[in-house]
Design a protein around this motif. Structure first.
Motif, mmCIF file in Angstrom:
data_model
loop_
_atom_site.group_PDB
_atom_site.id
_atom_site.type_symbol
_atom_site.label_atom_id
_atom_site.label_comp_id
_atom_site.label_asym_id
_atom_site.label_seq_id
_atom_site.Cartn_x
_atom_site.Cartn_y
_atom_site.Cartn_z
ATOM 1 N N UNK A 86 0.830 -1.214 0.000
ATOM 2 C CA UNK A 86 0.000 0.000 0.000
ATOM 3 C C UNK A 86 0.856 1.252 0.000
ATOM 4 N N UNK A 87 1.929 1.243 0.784
ATOM 5 C CA UNK A 87 2.837 2.403 0.801
ATOM 6 C C UNK A 87 3.504 2.588 -0.564
ATOM 7 N N UNK A 88 3.904 1.493 -1.200
ATOM 8 C CA UNK A 88 4.512 1.579 -2.540
ATOM 9 C C UNK A 88 3.510 2.141 -3.548
ATOM 10 N N UNK A 89 2.271 1.652 -3.479
ATOM 11 C CA UNK A 89 1.245 2.137 -4.404
ATOM 12 C C UNK A 89 0.967 3.624 -4.166
ATOM 13 N N UNK A 90 0.923 4.036 -2.897
ATOM 14 C CA UNK A 90 0.738 5.460 -2.588
ATOM 15 C C UNK A 90 1.870 6.291 -3.185
ATOM 16 N N UNK A 91 3.112 5.789 -3.065
ATOM 17 C CA UNK A 91 4.269 6.489 -3.619
ATOM 18 C C UNK A 91 4.158 6.602 -5.146
ATOM 19 N N UNK A 92 3.713 5.517 -5.797
ATOM 20 C CA UNK A 92 3.554 5.530 -7.253
ATOM 21 C C UNK A 92 2.454 6.510 -7.675
ATOM 22 N N UNK A 93 1.388 6.607 -6.888
ATOM 23 C CA UNK A 93 0.315 7.572 -7.190
ATOM 24 C C UNK A 93 0.807 9.007 -6.995
ATOM 25 N N UNK A 94 1.491 9.256 -5.872
ATOM 26 C CA UNK A 94 1.980 10.605 -5.575
ATOM 27 C C UNK A 94 2.976 11.093 -6.621
ATOM 28 N N UNK A 95 3.771 10.181 -7.160
ATOM 29 C CA UNK A 95 4.754 10.573 -8.174
ATOM 30 C C UNK A 95 4.129 10.709 -9.568
ATOM 31 N N UNK A 96 2.872 10.308 -9.699
ATOM 32 C CA UNK A 96 2.185 10.435 -10.984
ATOM 33 C C UNK A 96 2.373 9.251 -11.909
ATOM 34 N N UNK A 97 3.107 8.227 -11.479
ATOM 35 C CA UNK A 97 3.311 7.041 -12.313
ATOM 36 C C UNK A 97 2.007 6.252 -12.422
ATOM 37 N N UNK A 98 1.339 6.073 -11.308
ATOM 38 C CA UNK A 98 0.083 5.332 -11.260
ATOM 39 C C UNK A 98 -1.038 6.352 -11.103
ATOM 40 N N UNK A 99 -1.856 6.469 -12.149
ATOM 41 C CA UNK A 99 -2.898 7.486 -12.144
ATOM 42 C C UNK A 99 -4.243 6.954 -11.683
ATOM 43 N N UNK A 100 -4.327 5.685 -11.333
ATOM 44 C CA UNK A 100 -5.581 5.130 -10.858
ATOM 45 C C UNK A 100 -5.981 3.932 -11.683
ATOM 46 N N UNK A 101 -7.129 3.401 -11.357
ATOM 47 C CA UNK A 101 -7.673 2.273 -12.089
ATOM 48 C C UNK A 101 -9.004 2.705 -12.679
#
Length: 151
Positions: free
Chosen positions: A36-51
């Motif tokens: 969950x922390x990794x996914x939060x980091x990926x979202x905050x950095x803009x790499x993961x924009x959601x599903x």
């Protein structure tokens, strides 16, 4: 930048986006809270924009797709802005792309049938501002449509 663990997480998410976080954590071999922390980091950095849900518009009765390549009257200073603002309002326009070169804009338009497309074209597309030229390309087949990245 992404490390190997981030890439592995993203590969699994691309291959099976419906996997729950606990199942994904098990597959990767990490705790749910760490994932969950990794996914939060990926979202905050803009790499993961959601599903998102991907809806098959053909299953909803849309049978026609047309790609319109449009050249705008670039002598008008607000041609792009005014065109984009109006094109976004047409519900059947499912994609808008801009280009550098002879063609300025490409619209992807869907319709239930050719009669519906002709109605959209006449009543909505032709009334868009600052159009200089339009070329219509009838979609025949989608050979490859893949959002997955080579991570």
């Amino acid at each position: 930048m992404l490390d190997d663990l981030d890439r592995r997480i993203l590969r699994y998410m691309q291959s099976d986006p419906e996997t729950s976080i606990p199942d994904l954590a098990d597959r990767i071999g990490m705790t749910t809270s760490r994932l969950s922390r990794r996914l939060d980091k990926l979202r905050e950095s803009g790499v993961l924009r959601g599903q998102q849900a991907i809806i098959d518009w053909r299953a909803l009765g849309f049978e026609v797709e047309v790609s319109l390549r449009i050249t705008l009257d670039k002598t008008q200073t607000r041609a792009f802005d005014e065109f984009m603002e109006a094109a976004r309002l047409i519900p059947e326009v499912i994609e808008i792309q801009t280009f550098l070169g002879q063609v300025d804009v490409r619209l992807s338009v869907i319709a239930r049938d050719m009669g519906h497309y002709q109605d959209i074209y006449r009543r909505q597309i032709l009334t868009l501002p600052h159009i200089n030229d339009i070329e219509a390309l009838m979609h025949v087949a989608r050979i490859k449509s893949d959002e997955s990245l080579p991570i």
